[in-house]
Design a protein around this motif. Structure first.
Motif, PDB file in Angstrom:
ATOM      1  N   ASP A 123      -4.669  12.219  20.528  1.00 19.21           N
ATOM      2  CA  ASP A 123      -6.436  12.097  20.169  1.00 19.21           C
ATOM      3  C   ASP A 123      -6.007  11.313  18.935  1.00 19.21           C
ATOM      4  OD1 ASP A 123      -7.709  13.056  16.602  1.00 19.21           O
ATOM      5  OD2 ASP A 123      -8.294  14.261  18.510  1.00 19.21           O
ATOM      6  N   PRO A 124      -7.132  10.282  18.876  1.00 15.29           N
ATOM      7  CA  PRO A 124      -7.079   9.057  18.345  1.00 15.29           C
ATOM      8  C   PRO A 124      -7.201   8.759  17.341  1.00 15.29           C
ATOM      9  CG  PRO A 124      -9.243   9.321  19.742  1.00 15.29           C
ATOM     10  CD  PRO A 124      -8.177  10.511  20.180  1.00 15.29           C
ATOM     11  N   VAL A 125      -7.869   9.791  16.245  1.00 13.95           N
ATOM     12  CA  VAL A 125      -6.891   9.719  14.971  1.00 13.95           C
ATOM     13  C   VAL A 125      -5.760  10.473  14.275  1.00 13.95           C
ATOM     14  CG1 VAL A 125      -8.572  11.083  13.095  1.00 13.95           C
ATOM     15  CG2 VAL A 125      -9.311   9.994  14.692  1.00 13.95           C
ATOM     16  N   THR A 126      -5.652  12.461  14.794  1.00 14.66           N
ATOM     17  CA  THR A 126      -4.445  12.563  14.675  1.00 14.66           C
ATOM     18  C   THR A 126      -2.928  12.188  15.403  1.00 14.66           C
ATOM     19  OG1 THR A 126      -4.791  14.746  16.476  1.00 14.66           O
ATOM     20  CG2 THR A 126      -5.719  14.285  13.571  1.00 14.66           C
ATOM     21  N   GLY A 127      -3.509  11.429  16.406  1.00 14.94           N
ATOM     22  CA  GLY A 127      -1.912  11.924  17.329  1.00 14.94           C
ATOM     23  C   GLY A 127      -1.842  12.682  17.956  1.00 14.94           C
ATOM     24  N   LEU A 128      -2.147  14.352  17.736  1.00 17.90           N
ATOM     25  CA  LEU A 128      -2.110  15.484  18.504  1.00 17.90           C
ATOM     26  C   LEU A 128      -2.125  14.769  20.380  1.00 17.90           C
ATOM     27  CD1 LEU A 128      -1.228  18.412  18.891  1.00 17.90           C
ATOM     28  CD2 LEU A 128      -4.348  18.532  18.901  1.00 17.90           C
ATOM     29  N   ILE A 129      -0.467  15.424  21.002  1.00 21.09           N
ATOM     30  CA  ILE A 129      -0.894  15.314  22.257  1.00 21.09           C
ATOM     31  C   ILE A 129      -0.385  17.088  22.452  1.00 21.09           C
ATOM     32  CG2 ILE A 129       0.667  14.902  23.964  1.00 21.09           C
ATOM     33  CD1 ILE A 129       1.379  13.061  22.846  1.00 21.09           C
ATOM     34  N   ASP A 130      -1.473  17.486  23.256  1.00 20.23           N
ATOM     35  CA  ASP A 130      -1.795  19.130  23.586  1.00 20.23           C
ATOM     36  C   ASP A 130      -1.608  19.222  24.695  1.00 20.23           C
ATOM     37  OD1 ASP A 130      -2.769  21.615  23.854  1.00 20.23           O
ATOM     38  OD2 ASP A 130      -3.091  21.769  22.337  1.00 20.23           O
ATOM     39  N   CYS A 131      -0.909  19.706  25.830  1.00 18.81           N
ATOM     40  CA  CYS A 131      -0.887  19.837  27.557  1.00 18.81           C
ATOM     41  C   CYS A 131      -2.375  20.367  27.631  1.00 18.81           C
ATOM     42  CB  CYS A 131       0.454  20.295  27.620  1.00 18.81           C
ATOM     43  SG  CYS A 131       1.784  18.909  27.256  1.00 18.81           S
ATOM     44  N   GLY A 132      -1.970  22.240  27.492  1.00 23.27           N
ATOM     45  CA  GLY A 132      -3.015  22.891  28.086  1.00 23.27           C
ATOM     46  C   GLY A 132      -2.650  23.342  29.225  1.00 23.27           C
ATOM     47  N   TRP A 133      -1.836  22.881  29.387  1.00 22.54           N
ATOM     48  CA  TRP A 133      -1.625  23.145  31.311  1.00 22.54           C
ATOM     49  C   TRP A 133      -1.496  24.588  30.988  1.00 22.54           C
ATOM     50  CZ3 TRP A 133       3.561  20.055  31.090  1.00 22.54           C
ATOM     51  CH2 TRP A 133       4.077  19.374  31.357  1.00 22.54           C
ATOM     52  N   PRO A 134      -1.530  24.942  32.547  1.00 21.62           N
ATOM     53  CA  PRO A 134      -1.715  26.784  32.791  1.00 21.62           C
ATOM     54  C   PRO A 134      -0.599  26.930  33.099  1.00 21.62           C
ATOM     55  CG  PRO A 134      -2.770  25.130  35.045  1.00 21.62           C
ATOM     56  CD  PRO A 134      -2.847  24.540  33.452  1.00 21.62           C
ATOM     57  N   SER A 135      -0.521  28.592  33.069  1.00 20.22           N
ATOM     58  CA  SER A 135       0.424  29.317  33.201  1.00 20.22           C
ATOM     59  C   SER A 135       1.532  29.026  34.096  1.00 20.22           C
ATOM     60  CB  SER A 135       0.730  30.749  32.358  1.00 20.22           C
ATOM     61  OG  SER A 135       1.591  31.760  32.934  1.00 20.22           O
ATOM     62  N   SER A 136       1.988  28.958  35.177  1.00 22.29           N
ATOM     63  CA  SER A 136       2.838  28.819  35.514  1.00 22.29           C
ATOM     64  C   SER A 136       3.701  30.241  36.206  1.00 22.29           C
ATOM     65  CB  SER A 136       3.999  27.583  36.164  1.00 22.29           C
ATOM     66  OG  SER A 136       3.937  27.011  35.716  1.00 22.29           O
ATOM     67  N   TRP A 137       4.409  31.032  34.912  1.00 20.33           N
ATOM     68  CA  TRP A 137       4.928  32.292  34.992  1.00 20.33           C
ATOM     69  C   TRP A 137       4.842  32.844  33.969  1.00 20.33           C
ATOM     70  CZ3 TRP A 137      10.244  34.050  33.968  1.00 20.33           C
ATOM     71  CH2 TRP A 137      10.680  34.681  34.279  1.00 20.33           C
ATOM     72  N   VAL A 316      -0.336  25.144   9.111  1.00 28.44           N
ATOM     73  CA  VAL A 316      -0.037  26.021  10.574  1.00 28.44           C
ATOM     74  C   VAL A 316      -0.765  25.515  11.242  1.00 28.44           C
ATOM     75  CG1 VAL A 316       1.454  26.917  12.268  1.00 28.44           C
ATOM     76  CG2 VAL A 316       2.663  25.958   9.788  1.00 28.44           C
ATOM     77  N   GLU A 317      -2.131  25.524  12.527  1.00 28.35           N
ATOM     78  CA  GLU A 317      -3.001  25.762  12.577  1.00 28.35           C
ATOM     79  C   GLU A 317      -3.106  26.041  14.224  1.00 28.35           C
ATOM     80  OE1 GLU A 317      -5.793  22.809   9.401  1.00 28.35           O
ATOM     81  OE2 GLU A 317      -4.152  21.472  11.021  1.00 28.35           O
ATOM     82  N   ALA A 318      -4.212  26.132  14.208  1.00 27.63           N
ATOM     83  CA  ALA A 318      -4.277  26.799  15.834  1.00 27.63           C
ATOM     84  C   ALA A 318      -4.463  25.743  16.355  1.00 27.63           C
ATOM     85  CB  ALA A 318      -6.414  27.859  15.882  1.00 27.63           C
ATOM     86  N   ASP A 319      -4.758  25.935  18.037  1.00 30.66           N
ATOM     87  CA  ASP A 319      -4.214  24.644  18.652  1.00 30.66           C
ATOM     88  C   ASP A 319      -5.880  24.487  19.261  1.00 30.66           C
ATOM     89  OD1 ASP A 319      -5.123  26.523  21.261  1.00 30.66           O
ATOM     90  OD2 ASP A 319      -3.471  26.336  21.688  1.00 30.66           O
ATOM     91  N   PRO A 320      -6.620  23.455  20.619  1.00 26.31           N
ATOM     92  CA  PRO A 320      -7.272  23.059  20.791  1.00 26.31           C
ATOM     93  C   PRO A 320      -8.375  24.627  21.168  1.00 26.31           C
ATOM     94  CG  PRO A 320      -6.723  21.280  21.094  1.00 26.31           C
ATOM     95  CD  PRO A 320      -5.698  22.538  20.880  1.00 26.31           C
ATOM     96  N   ARG A 321      -7.849  25.268  21.871  1.00 27.43           N
ATOM     97  CA  ARG A 321      -8.127  26.226  22.392  1.00 27.43           C
ATOM     98  C   ARG A 321      -7.642  27.858  21.097  1.00 27.43           C
ATOM     99  NH1 ARG A 321      -5.633  23.038  24.806  1.00 27.43           N
ATOM    100  NH2 ARG A 321      -4.025  23.880  23.835  1.00 27.43           N
ATOM    101  N   GLY A 322      -7.630  27.146  20.107  1.00 30.03           N
ATOM    102  CA  GLY A 322      -8.279  28.614  19.355  1.00 30.03           C
ATOM    103  C   GLY A 322      -6.656  29.098  18.989  1.00 30.03           C
TER     104      GLY A 322
END
Length: 499
Positions: A123-137, A316-322
């Motif tokens: 994220d250009p402001v906070t530096g957050l790296i959030d993968c949000g990959w789908p579940s594999s298992w 401690v906060e929610a991710d971009p998907r809530g």
């Protein structure tokens, strides 16, 4: 927060009589066998031992869990990437003693289909790296699984391997001890991906030339929705593994949770004799601290087995998907755009007035320096019950036990609750940041009703408890004395006056 009733803390050995908890058992009735003892009688497996062979640049296989902990009977998902499409498996190991193996294979998935997943831009402001990959298992944890510290091992068909930790809770079961795994601190140190371009932690990030920078390049927010860098073992995970192995080898009845559980209100201290903070536990929200303040005031013992604990206030906060509890926020020296009722995400000792929120107000000691190399722990208060049976005398030196970071006693910072404080060590060391010579202190605070707050004040204390380069029988015995006192002592029983 309940920090208003500040009372006097006195240095000195507190002599008091311990009251035994009533068991209802006669002298001839055998004590019930702890589920942890029964579990560790099972056959162990060394497949959990470090043998990872992946990198953040190539990402042959890496993954993260959907939650830092899961209640027995619940479900947890694993989100996995591979460098080239191929099958992989996920093997779940419970860590403990297991006749010296240190872990047990609990379950292995079927062959799963893997595919490469993208690395998101920060994220250009906070530096957050959030993968949000789908579940594999997704795995449904059997309801009869014992609470524990677990390690998921990801392995590709072509032999690459990475790991990630998680905890299985059992919210319905009482136990003597609750070990709390410091996942908020794991996340703070996680610089994934350490690829020379992208990765950020709450400490640092990359410069345009590919070298690791410092505070100007760091993130203000870090996500649990990404692997831990490298092979997947978090920074200082070995401290928590060592504590779990010691407790389970010693036969203690221990359950497990994470610092996110502490934050989210899943932990009722009244269900346990003691809360054990097993490793480096630096990043704390106000909600986390409130639970421990409630514990020590309401007769639940506490032990911090490493150093530099409760140092940074976080949100401690929610991710971009809530999804709640998936982001750790800490602005440190930068302006905090959204402080909560606790205050800015700054040092705890900078919050409030006159260091009213300093860590020592709760723990009795607090961080006071960094070591370039280990130094001996110098014994003090050798007549205290915690040193009983260790054979130590005042001035004895326990080799290389004080290391990495250290805590010490601060004059003018008494605990917020009435307690007699004993310093069990006084170990001189030079601060590596040029702040002069410092003194490390191991400390124990005992309230009038027998409730105990212990702080080890060094990173190597947990490593002395298990097989390592720092194993020490004296520290093992002292820790056993402490834990046994936690079990024997009935908090709330009056104790004799100090003589």
């Amino acid at each position: 927060m309940a920090r208003s009733a500040r009372r006097r803390s006195v240095l000195g050995v507190a002599a008091f009589g311990a009251m035994a908890w009533g068991s209802g058992l006669s002298a001839t009735t055998p004590a019930p066998v702890s589920p942890v003892v029964r579990e560790n009688r099972r056959k162990g497996d060394t497949g959990w031992v470090a043998s990872e062979n992946v990198s953040d640049k190539l990402r042959q296989i890496q993954g993260y869990p959907s939650a830092t902990s899961v209640n027995a009977g619940g479900s947890i998902s694993f989100h996995v990437t591979v460098a080239v499409p191929q099958t992989f498996t996920v093997s779940l190991y419970r860590l403990g003693s297991y006749h010296g193996a240190g872990g047990r294979l609990a379950y292995t998935s079927p062959k799963l289909s893997g595919r490469p997943r993208p690395v998101p831009a920060p994220d250009p402001v906070t530096g957050l790296i959030d993968c949000g990959w789908p579940s594999s298992w997704t795995f449904k944890v059997p309801a009869d699984w014992l609470s524990g510290l677990y390690l998921a091992v990801f392995k590709t068909r072509d032999g690459h391997r990475a790991v990630t930790p998680f905890v299985v809770r059992n919210d319905a079961r009482r136990a003597d001890f609750l070990m709390i795994v410091p996942v908020t601190t794991y996340n703070a140190y996680n610089v994934w991906p350490a690829d020379g371009r992208t990765g950020k932690s709450l400490y640092k990030g990359y410069l345009p030339n590919g070298k690791m920078g410092g505070a100007p390049e760091r993130a203000y927010q870090v996500s649990f929705n990404r692997p831990y860098y490298g092979g997947g073992r978090p920074t200082w995970f070995n401290l928590d593994v060592a504590t779990a192995q010691f407790m389970e080898k010693s036969g203690y009845d221990v359950a497990y949770a994470t610092s996110i559980d502490l934050h989210q209100g899943r932990i009722d201290p009244a269900r346990y004799r003691a809360l054990i903070f097993s490793g480096h536990d630096e990043y704390w929200s106000g909600a986390m601290r409130d639970v421990v303040e409630k514990a020590i005031r309401n007769n639940t013992h506490c032990a911090f087995l490493a150093a530099n604990n409760i140092y940074w206030n976080i949100r401690v906060e929610a991710d971009p998907r809530g999804v709640a509890g998936r982001v750790v926020t800490c602005y440190k020296s930068a302006p905090d755009p959204a402080p909560d009722e606790t205050g800015d995400t700054d040092l705890w000792r900078n919050l409030g007035t006159g260091q009213s929120s300093a860590e020592a107000r709760l723990m009795g000691t607090q961080y006071n320096g960094i070591l370039r190399a280990p130094v001996p722990l110098v014994v003090r208060g050798a007549g205290h019950w915690m040193w009983e049976g260790t054979g130590v005398h005042d001035g004895d030196r326990i080799k290389d036990l004080v290391a990495v970071e250290a805590d010490g006693w601060f004059a003018g910072l008494p605990t917020d609750y009435q307690a007699e404080q004993t310093l069990l060590s006084a170990s001189p060391y030079p601060d590596s940041l040029g702040r002069g010579d410092r003194i490390q202190n191991t400390s124990i605070c005992e309230t009038p009703d027998g409730t105990i707050m212990f702080t080890a004040g060094t990173f190597h204390w947990p490593l002395a408890l298990a097989k390592s380069a720092y194993t020490d029988a004296r520290i093992q015995r002292a820790t056993k004395n402490l834990f046994d006192r936690f079990i024997r002592t009935e908090p709330g029983a009056p104790r004799p006056a100090v003589r």
